[in-house]
Motif scaffolding. Structure first.
Motif, mmCIF file in Angstrom:
data_model
loop_
_atom_site.group_PDB
_atom_site.id
_atom_site.type_symbol
_atom_site.label_atom_id
_atom_site.label_comp_id
_atom_site.label_asym_id
_atom_site.label_seq_id
_atom_site.Cartn_x
_atom_site.Cartn_y
_atom_site.Cartn_z
ATOM 1 N N GLN A 211 -6.471 7.159 -4.600
ATOM 2 C CA GLN A 211 -6.365 6.109 -5.769
ATOM 3 C C GLN A 211 -5.928 4.809 -5.468
ATOM 4 O O GLN A 211 -6.485 3.765 -5.686
ATOM 5 N N THR A 212 -4.982 4.816 -4.462
ATOM 6 C CA THR A 212 -4.593 3.572 -4.054
ATOM 7 C C THR A 212 -5.722 2.741 -3.053
ATOM 8 O O THR A 212 -5.776 1.451 -3.659
ATOM 9 N N SER B 56 2.732 1.875 -3.320
ATOM 10 C CA SER B 56 1.599 2.347 -4.266
ATOM 11 C C SER B 56 1.636 3.759 -4.325
ATOM 12 O O SER B 56 1.665 4.608 -5.183
ATOM 13 N N VAL B 57 1.261 4.116 -2.873
ATOM 14 C CA VAL B 57 0.938 5.604 -2.675
ATOM 15 C C VAL B 57 2.218 6.562 -3.321
ATOM 16 O O VAL B 57 1.946 7.434 -3.861
ATOM 17 N N THR C 90 -8.139 4.185 4.349
ATOM 18 C CA THR C 90 -7.752 4.969 3.417
ATOM 19 C C THR C 90 -8.591 6.348 3.776
ATOM 20 O O THR C 90 -7.938 7.343 3.835
ATOM 21 N N TYR D 12 0.809 -1.244 0.015
ATOM 22 C CA TYR D 12 -0.013 -0.134 -0.047
ATOM 23 C C TYR D 12 0.954 1.317 -0.045
ATOM 24 O O TYR D 12 0.915 2.089 -0.719
ATOM 25 N N SER E 259 -7.918 1.277 -5.809
ATOM 26 C CA SER E 259 -7.601 -0.018 -6.526
ATOM 27 C C SER E 259 -7.246 -1.193 -5.658
ATOM 28 O O SER E 259 -7.911 -2.159 -6.128
ATOM 29 N N PHE E 260 -6.919 -0.815 -4.609
ATOM 30 C CA PHE E 260 -6.873 -2.097 -3.647
ATOM 31 C C PHE E 260 -8.099 -2.729 -3.250
ATOM 32 O O PHE E 260 -8.263 -3.983 -3.242
#
Ligand code: PEP
Ligand code: MG
Length: 560
Positions: A106-107, A88-89, A134, A85, A110-111
């Motif tokens: 966004q992350t 990705s960020v 999130t 995670y 998609s997760f």
């Protein structure tokens, strides 16, 4: 000093500091940034804040609801610190030169999508956890509170609007008042304020900027005004009102232990509405004769996944035991419309208030319903529980429900599990269809409880959540009053009793009318019990009926 106006939904004065509650999702915009390292740093700090909040929540949950239920916060902490995670960020921030809020959103998207696409139900359920962490990180980035209220002292919560799922997370001991930009007089924020006995102002054009945090303010729930950084004179004036209010409350406390009986000897039960086991203290403090509405859906809203039978059983048992033989009416889950729990995965609807909600979910997904009924029946062995079904429109529905209850009873019998064999069952009357069918419905059940909030919404075709319609939302509309009489007559015609658990039940200008109609019970927010008792004690129903009759004769004579 800045004076703002809004709509008062619960009277009272609150004086204290402001804490701005921000909804994370609404604030995320894609912004180009130049200082990448600064953004990575902001993200690291937000993670640290999120972890600290989760640890505090873990400790709190451990004390209040035990280790098994606290574990979720440990799991969330691991997710915040998850390497994939974080990579990705950071990758999005570096490659797209965008703000951390956007990269986190966004992350998160998609997760959670990735989890939702998995075959295993357990992993699909984790999508909700990803969304949750999130939002927490984004909240930390934008500097809003996460609803757990970091402050040590009680605060005035200022928000755009508050969903039931947000208010359930809040530490109620730390809230002096609510002020919201949106929300309607019948929203659950208003109901919560009444339950908590704290002033609230809605539809108030108050700033939600960070610099509001910590500012001194006064909320005047009599006039619907909010004073930001009040001057000395106003502060003095409002403090005096506050102390007079406290004196009045002390006087009302003298009514504790007194009977709800009118001058001419008519009795009525006054019960309390609750949404949470923590409201029990207020119920007992205000001397309720029972619980007339336990909104059990809040158990579902507070949970990350479907609450198990045992988990629910413990809660219902605790309420029944605490009420020590007094009646506890538990409404089966009323999820849907404004009360959404992600894990139900309910379809998006054009008209949620008229959609798949409440009993309709239970009859569509009976396994969820049966779990709750089992828990309720098991708990009925520990006190005086009644079960109440929301959003009923037909006799067939009630028969279908009763057949399910009989199935569950047979299962319990088979396993020799004790329960109250004579458990009372009732329905909420909150649709015009139920009003019209009242005499027939009354033959099927032990009691009715009128949900005037929804009954007004469905009768007047006015969305109770729509603040622009507040001026048309008139629960005193003659159509509603006529229906209320039809309902109580319908109930009594078949030997059932009738009560009101919607907000109208605490409207003191109608108490005489409800008594004259013959209502057996009024269930109101705990803070309204003693004022209502005072009103009952001061009423002479026969005198009121006489006056009404004279007025009617006068009007008729005038017409001739
Ligand atoms: C009502 O509709 O009046 C009621 C009591 O239920 P809720 O407000 O929870 O919908
Ligand atoms: Mg309702």
């Amino acid at each position: 000093m800045n004076i703002l106006e809004g709509k008062a939904v619960f009277e009272g004065i609150a004086i204290g500091k402001i804490a701005v509650f921000k909804k994370a999702e609404k604030l995320v915009r894609r912004e180009k940034i130049t200082d990448i390292e600064n953004e990575i740093n902001r993200y690291a700090q937000a993670r640290e804040t999120a972890v600290n909040q989760l640890r505090a929540l873990y400790d709190k949950a451990l004390k209040e609801v035990g280790e098994a239920n606290a574990e979720i916060f440990e799991a969330h902490e691991l997710m915040v610190e998850d390497g994939d995670y974080i990579d990705s960020v950071e990758n999005i921030i570096r490659t797209q030169s965008v703000n951390a809020e956007y990269a986190v959103a966004q992350t998160g998207d998609s997760f959670s999508k990735m989890f939702l696409e998995m075959d295993d139900e357990y992993f699909r359920g984790r999508a909700t956890d990803i969304k949750d962490i999130t939002e927490r990180i984004i909240n930390a980035l934008v500097g809003g509170t996460d609803g757990s209220m970091d402050s040590d002292e009680p605060v005035i919560v200022v928000a755009d609007d508050l969903a039931p799922s947000e208010t359930v997370q809040m530490d109620k001991d730390k809230i002096l008042s609510f002020v919201t930009v949106h929300g309607s007089v019948n929203s659950h924020t208003s109901i919560l304020a009444k339950t908590m006995n704290i002033p609230a102002v809605i539809s108030c054009d108050i700033s939600l900027e960070d610099d509001m945090n910590g500012k001194m303010a006064i909320v005047d729930g009599f006039q619907g005004k909010v004073y930001i950084e009040p001057d000395k004179e106003i502060l003095k004036e409002k403090r005096e009102i506050l102390s007079r209010e406290q004196e009045k409350r002390e006087l009302l406390l003298k009514l504790k232990g007194k009977k709800n009986i009118t001058i001419d000897g008519q009795k009525i039960n006054i019960y309390a509405n609750i949404g949470n086991i923590k409201d029990l203290a207020m119920v007992i403090k205000n001397d309720a004769g029972g619980i007339g509405l336990f909104r059990s859906e809040f158990i579902y809203l507070e949970s990350e996944d479907y609450p198990t039978e045992d988990y629910q059983f413990e809660i219902y048992k605790e309420v029944a035991t605490a009420m020590a033989g007094k009646k506890v009416i538990i409404r089966t889950l009323d999820i849907g419309a404004d009360k959404q729990a992600d894990y139900f995965n309910l379809p998006k609807e054009e008209n949620p208030a008229m959609g798949l909600r409440a009993i309709r979910i239970c009859l569509t997904r009976p396994e969820i319903f049966k779990t709750q009924i089992r828990a309720l029946l098991r708990a009925s062995a520990f006190g005086k529980i009644s079960i109440m079904y929301p959003m009923i429109i037909s006799v067939d529905e009630v028969r279908e429900i009763k057949a399910i209850v009989e199935e569950v009873k047979a299962e319990l019998d088979k396993d020799s599990i004790p329960y109250d064999r004579n458990i009372e069952q009732g329905v909420m009357i909150e649709t015009p269809a139920a009003v019209m069918m009242a005499p027939e419905l009354a033959k099927e059940v032990d009691f009715f409880s009128v949900g005037t909030n929804d009954l007004t919404q469905y009768t007047l075709a006015i969305d109770r959540q729509n603040q622009n319609l507040d001026k048309f939302y008139n629960p005193h509309h003659p159509a509603i009053l006529r229906m209320l009489k039809m309902i109580v007559d319908g109930a009594h015609s078949a030997g059932a009793w009738a009560g009101i658990c919607g907000e109208l039940g605490s409207d003191l200008s109608l108490t005489k009318e409800f008594l004259a109609m013959g209502y057996d019970e009024l269930s109101v927010s705990p803070g309204r019990i003693l004022p209502l008792r005072k009103q009952v004690i001061e009423t002479d129903v026969s005198e009121y009926k006489k006056q009404k009759e004279q007025l009617k004769l006068k009007k008729e004579a005038h017409k001739c």
